[in-house]
Design a protein around this motif. Sequence first.
Motif, PDB file in Angstrom:
ATOM      1  N   PHE A 128       0.813  -1.207   0.000  1.00 20.39           N
ATOM      2  CA  PHE A 128       0.000   0.000   0.000  1.00 20.39           C
ATOM      3  C   PHE A 128       0.852   1.265   0.000  1.00 20.39           C
ATOM      4  O   PHE A 128       0.468   2.276  -0.601  1.00 20.39           O
ATOM      5  N   VAL A 129       1.999   1.215   0.656  1.00 20.79           N
ATOM      6  CA  VAL A 129       2.917   2.362   0.599  1.00 20.79           C
ATOM      7  C   VAL A 129       3.320   2.627  -0.843  1.00 20.79           C
ATOM      8  O   VAL A 129       3.383   3.781  -1.301  1.00 20.79           O
ATOM      9  N   SER A 130       3.556   1.550  -1.591  1.00 18.50           N
ATOM     10  CA  SER A 130       3.932   1.685  -3.002  1.00 18.50           C
ATOM     11  C   SER A 130       2.747   2.146  -3.849  1.00 18.50           C
ATOM     12  O   SER A 130       2.859   3.097  -4.634  1.00 18.50           O
ATOM     13  N   LYS A 131       1.590   1.508  -3.682  1.00 15.32           N
ATOM     14  CA  LYS A 131       0.418   1.840  -4.500  1.00 15.32           C
ATOM     15  C   LYS A 131      -0.041   3.271  -4.288  1.00 15.32           C
ATOM     16  O   LYS A 131      -0.424   3.964  -5.236  1.00 15.32           O
TER      17      LYS A 131
ATOM     18  N   VAL B  87       3.672   7.693  12.351  1.00 17.71           N
ATOM     19  CA  VAL B  87       2.814   8.471  11.463  1.00 17.71           C
ATOM     20  C   VAL B  87       2.843   9.955  11.808  1.00 17.71           C
ATOM     21  O   VAL B  87       2.656  10.808  10.938  1.00 17.71           O
ATOM     22  N   LYS B  88       3.110  10.292  13.052  1.00 18.23           N
ATOM     23  CA  LYS B  88       3.119  11.709  13.454  1.00 18.23           C
ATOM     24  C   LYS B  88       4.177  12.508  12.717  1.00 18.23           C
ATOM     25  O   LYS B  88       4.090  13.735  12.624  1.00 18.23           O
ATOM     26  N   TYR B  89       5.200  11.830  12.177  1.00 24.31           N
ATOM     27  CA  TYR B  89       6.265  12.532  11.470  1.00 24.31           C
ATOM     28  C   TYR B  89       5.969  12.694   9.982  1.00 24.31           C
ATOM     29  O   TYR B  89       6.762  13.308   9.266  1.00 24.31           O
ATOM     30  N   LEU B  90       4.869  12.139   9.488  1.00 25.80           N
ATOM     31  CA  LEU B  90       4.517  12.294   8.086  1.00 25.80           C
ATOM     32  C   LEU B  90       3.777  13.604   7.855  1.00 25.80           C
ATOM     33  O   LEU B  90       3.176  14.167   8.763  1.00 25.80           O
ATOM     34  N   SER B  91       3.794  14.051   6.609  1.00 25.67           N
ATOM     35  CA  SER B  91       3.022  15.237   6.253  1.00 25.67           C
ATOM     36  C   SER B  91       1.529  14.919   6.311  1.00 25.67           C
ATOM     37  O   SER B  91       1.118  13.756   6.342  1.00 25.67           O
ATOM     38  N   GLY B  92       0.706  15.974   6.279  1.00 26.65           N
ATOM     39  CA  GLY B  92      -0.732  15.781   6.350  1.00 26.65           C
ATOM     40  C   GLY B  92      -1.265  14.929   5.214  1.00 26.65           C
ATOM     41  O   GLY B  92      -2.128  14.070   5.404  1.00 26.65           O
ATOM     42  N   GLY B  93      -0.758  15.176   3.998  1.00 25.25           N
ATOM     43  CA  GLY B  93      -1.216  14.401   2.861  1.00 25.25           C
ATOM     44  C   GLY B  93      -0.868  12.928   2.978  1.00 25.25           C
ATOM     45  O   GLY B  93      -1.666  12.049   2.636  1.00 25.25           O
ATOM     46  N   ASN B  94       0.317  12.642   3.480  1.00 24.27           N
ATOM     47  CA  ASN B  94       0.728  11.252   3.639  1.00 24.27           C
ATOM     48  C   ASN B  94       0.003  10.584   4.800  1.00 24.27           C
ATOM     49  O   ASN B  94      -0.292   9.389   4.752  1.00 24.27           O
ATOM     50  N   GLN B  95      -0.314  11.338   5.850  1.00 20.19           N
ATOM     51  CA  GLN B  95      -1.153  10.789   6.920  1.00 20.19           C
ATOM     52  C   GLN B  95      -2.518  10.402   6.362  1.00 20.19           C
ATOM     53  O   GLN B  95      -3.062   9.344   6.716  1.00 20.19           O
TER      54      GLN B  95
ATOM     55  N   LYS C 226      -3.199   9.488   3.330  1.00 23.61           N
ATOM     56  CA  LYS C 226      -3.038   8.277   2.529  1.00 23.61           C
ATOM     57  C   LYS C 226      -2.980   7.041   3.420  1.00 23.61           C
ATOM     58  O   LYS C 226      -3.491   5.976   3.056  1.00 23.61           O
ATOM     59  N   VAL C 227      -2.374   7.164   4.599  1.00 23.64           N
ATOM     60  CA  VAL C 227      -2.350   6.043   5.543  1.00 23.64           C
ATOM     61  C   VAL C 227      -3.770   5.708   5.994  1.00 23.64           C
ATOM     62  O   VAL C 227      -4.141   4.537   6.115  1.00 23.64           O
ATOM     63  N   VAL C 228      -4.584   6.763   6.238  1.00 30.76           N
ATOM     64  CA  VAL C 228      -5.987   6.530   6.609  1.00 30.76           C
ATOM     65  C   VAL C 228      -6.693   5.724   5.520  1.00 30.76           C
ATOM     66  O   VAL C 228      -7.399   4.745   5.800  1.00 30.76           O
ATOM     67  N   LEU C 229      -6.485   6.103   4.264  1.00 28.48           N
ATOM     68  CA  LEU C 229      -7.130   5.398   3.162  1.00 28.48           C
ATOM     69  C   LEU C 229      -6.604   3.967   3.050  1.00 28.48           C
ATOM     70  O   LEU C 229      -7.376   3.026   2.825  1.00 28.48           O
ATOM     71  N   ALA C 230      -5.302   3.799   3.204  1.00 30.06           N
ATOM     72  CA  ALA C 230      -4.698   2.473   3.083  1.00 30.06           C
ATOM     73  C   ALA C 230      -5.268   1.502   4.115  1.00 30.06           C
ATOM     74  O   ALA C 230      -5.382   0.305   3.852  1.00 30.06           O
ATOM     75  N   LYS C 231      -5.617   2.011   5.298  1.00 32.59           N
ATOM     76  CA  LYS C 231      -6.197   1.157   6.339  1.00 32.59           C
ATOM     77  C   LYS C 231      -7.406   0.394   5.833  1.00 32.59           C
ATOM     78  O   LYS C 231      -7.623  -0.764   6.193  1.00 32.59           O
ATOM     79  N   TRP C 232      -8.220   1.064   4.987  1.00 34.72           N
ATOM     80  CA  TRP C 232      -9.505   0.490   4.596  1.00 34.72           C
ATOM     81  C   TRP C 232      -9.498  -0.191   3.238  1.00 34.72           C
ATOM     82  O   TRP C 232     -10.368  -1.014   2.950  1.00 34.72           O
ATOM     83  N   LEU C 233      -8.525   0.151   2.389  1.00 34.91           N
ATOM     84  CA  LEU C 233      -8.568  -0.348   1.020  1.00 34.91           C
ATOM     85  C   LEU C 233      -8.408  -1.857   0.935  1.00 34.91           C
ATOM     86  O   LEU C 233      -8.879  -2.483  -0.020  1.00 34.91           O
ATOM     87  N   GLY C 234      -7.733  -2.447   1.908  1.00 33.35           N
ATOM     88  CA  GLY C 234      -7.551  -3.893   1.881  1.00 33.35           C
ATOM     89  C   GLY C 234      -8.730  -4.670   2.442  1.00 33.35           C
ATOM     90  O   GLY C 234      -8.746  -5.901   2.356  1.00 33.35           O
ATOM     91  N   MET C 235      -9.683  -3.975   3.002  1.00 28.11           N
ATOM     92  CA  MET C 235     -10.864  -4.637   3.558  1.00 28.11           C
ATOM     93  C   MET C 235     -11.893  -4.879   2.457  1.00 28.11           C
ATOM     94  O   MET C 235     -11.974  -4.136   1.485  1.00 28.11           O
TER      95      MET C 235
ATOM     96  N   VAL D 281      -1.917  20.809  -3.205  1.00 25.97           N
ATOM     97  CA  VAL D 281      -2.540  20.647  -4.513  1.00 25.97           C
ATOM     98  C   VAL D 281      -2.245  19.279  -5.113  1.00 25.97           C
ATOM     99  O   VAL D 281      -3.141  18.563  -5.572  1.00 25.97           O
ATOM    100  N   GLY D 282      -0.978  18.879  -5.128  1.00 29.98           N
ATOM    101  CA  GLY D 282      -0.618  17.598  -5.716  1.00 29.98           C
ATOM    102  C   GLY D 282      -1.232  16.425  -4.982  1.00 29.98           C
ATOM    103  O   GLY D 282      -1.759  15.490  -5.601  1.00 29.98           O
ATOM    104  N   ALA D 283      -1.181  16.464  -3.641  1.00 26.48           N
ATOM    105  CA  ALA D 283      -1.743  15.373  -2.835  1.00 26.48           C
ATOM    106  C   ALA D 283      -3.267  15.315  -2.978  1.00 26.48           C
ATOM    107  O   ALA D 283      -3.854  14.234  -2.972  1.00 26.48           O
ATOM    108  N   LYS D 284      -3.913  16.481  -3.124  1.00 26.96           N
ATOM    109  CA  LYS D 284      -5.362  16.490  -3.335  1.00 26.96           C
ATOM    110  C   LYS D 284      -5.728  15.672  -4.569  1.00 26.96           C
ATOM    111  O   LYS D 284      -6.650  14.851  -4.550  1.00 26.96           O
ATOM    112  N   GLU D 285      -5.003  15.901  -5.663  1.00 30.75           N
ATOM    113  CA  GLU D 285      -5.307  15.188  -6.903  1.00 30.75           C
ATOM    114  C   GLU D 285      -5.060  13.691  -6.750  1.00 30.75           C
ATOM    115  O   GLU D 285      -5.790  12.866  -7.306  1.00 30.75           O
ATOM    116  N   GLU D 286      -4.031  13.319  -5.999  1.00 30.67           N
ATOM    117  CA  GLU D 286      -3.754  11.899  -5.782  1.00 30.67           C
ATOM    118  C   GLU D 286      -4.886  11.245  -4.991  1.00 30.67           C
ATOM    119  O   GLU D 286      -5.330  10.134  -5.321  1.00 30.67           O
ATOM    120  N   ILE D 287      -5.357  11.931  -3.931  1.00 29.76           N
ATOM    121  CA  ILE D 287      -6.443  11.384  -3.120  1.00 29.76           C
ATOM    122  C   ILE D 287      -7.714  11.255  -3.949  1.00 29.76           C
ATOM    123  O   ILE D 287      -8.416  10.229  -3.916  1.00 29.76           O
TER     124      ILE D 287
END
Length: 506
Positions: free
Chosen positions: A387-390, A402-410, A412-421, A437-443
């Motif tokens: 999921f980190v790769s995808k 996770v506290k050391y990640l940027s907001g956008g990457n945090q 993505k971790v929230v989304l990754a939690k659920w995508l495998g379910m 802006v870039g992270a918004k488009e990715e999400i």
Amino acid sequence: MNAVGAALLEARGISKVYPGVVALDGVDFEVNAGEVHCLAGENGAGKSTLIEILGGSYAKDAGTIRLAGREVEFASPRHAQEQGIAVLHQELPILPHLSVAENIFLGRQPRGGARVISYGEMNRQARRWLEMIQADVEPRALLGDLPISRQQLVSIAKALSLEARVIIFDEPSAVLTSSELKRLFQIIASLKSEGRGIVYISHRLEEIFEIGDRVTVLRNGKLVGTEPTAKIDRATLIKMLVGREIDESEAATAVAAVPAEGLAPVLEVRGLSRRGVLADVNLTLHKGEILGVYGLVGAGRTELARALIGADRVDTGEIRLEGRRLSISSPREAIRNGLCLAPEDRKTQGVFLEKSVQDNISLPSLKSLRAGPFLSYGKIARYAADFVSKLRIATPHLQQHVKYLSGGNQQKVVLAKWLGMKLKVFIFDEPTRGIDVGAKEEIRGLIKTLAREGKSIIMISSEIPEILGISDRVAVMHEGRIEAVLPRREATRERLMAYSMGAKSE
């Protein structure tokens, strides 16, 4: 525009290194008296680290800071405040069980005889600052009982009460209504006229051009450049932010396919009500559909999401999934039935900040990551790494907290939690709030991919361009009701705004 004065705050060659991460690399930044200097950059660019250093929360590894020409070293946030710097953080630092007035004057309460705190005087002074920004807030109210937008106004009142020379606003508009934001801009204009320096951090480009005199862009911890806002356009600023050109019109036209006529709904909500919060809410959601939910702050959007997953009780109504009536009394039951919510407040409800990226991603799926009766740490690591790769989560390693990640990457971790379910319905509450802006488009791209895979999506957002750009249909809420449900081809900014303010659908 007011005449800009001499530099109030100067930072030169600021560097900060964490294990495995160069957060800031020789950054220069300054704010002058009587100006609004915007600070912009993708999440992870170093903005938060810079303001934490300027606000006394972090120690710099290299560089100098000058305040009104005098070199300073801040030992703590309180020391910075005493020197005239106030920081309004994006994640509000509140004490929910204390009153509004106690939060405003924490650590500097007015005292009367025998050095006893004078609550009457404290409430009087708090009311003065609240009235200055026209905040309809009672000083004696518990801060934790207020909605986030009101908590933000209390934080602004606190900053003003410090009478700081430099005020740093970190994403203040993320939870404000349009009228509250307009009032905030009026306050900022007043502060400028008094000769104070304003640092304004925002991912909303229109705000930067509306109130900013200059904008400084950071990328990957480095200074990209500083420009007067009057001399650049949106396309130039976006290219500075992300290092490449992004066609903003693409989001407004890239809409998923509308569900086929007569297709049976996946989720049906009928007559959902909760006194004072939700009133006779009716919705349908189809397979592969993205249903946008728009409304002003306090319209009941988040309350609807929480009711759907059993986090909050309802008085009447029913929820059906694929024709089967559900009785959901907790988020755990919702997940078991195929529904999940990625909440608005990711830091307190979406992730465990003190846990690793791997732990956060794998936690909901541990039952499937076993070798016999025992957990397989090899499977867990491979699962998280996939999921980190995808999702292109920027982290130095899987064990990074996770506290050391940027907001956008945090996020993505929230989304990754659920995508495998193996879930059927995903509810996203402000999934791009406070990210670049870039992270918004990715999400948004990830959400569209889920829909193409046949998942059903409810997407809550307070940004009209985002709602129009991603939704097949749009439900508009006002005071706990659904005022209208519009097909994308009939949804316009004007109609969404009208319904969100109580106009009745035809």
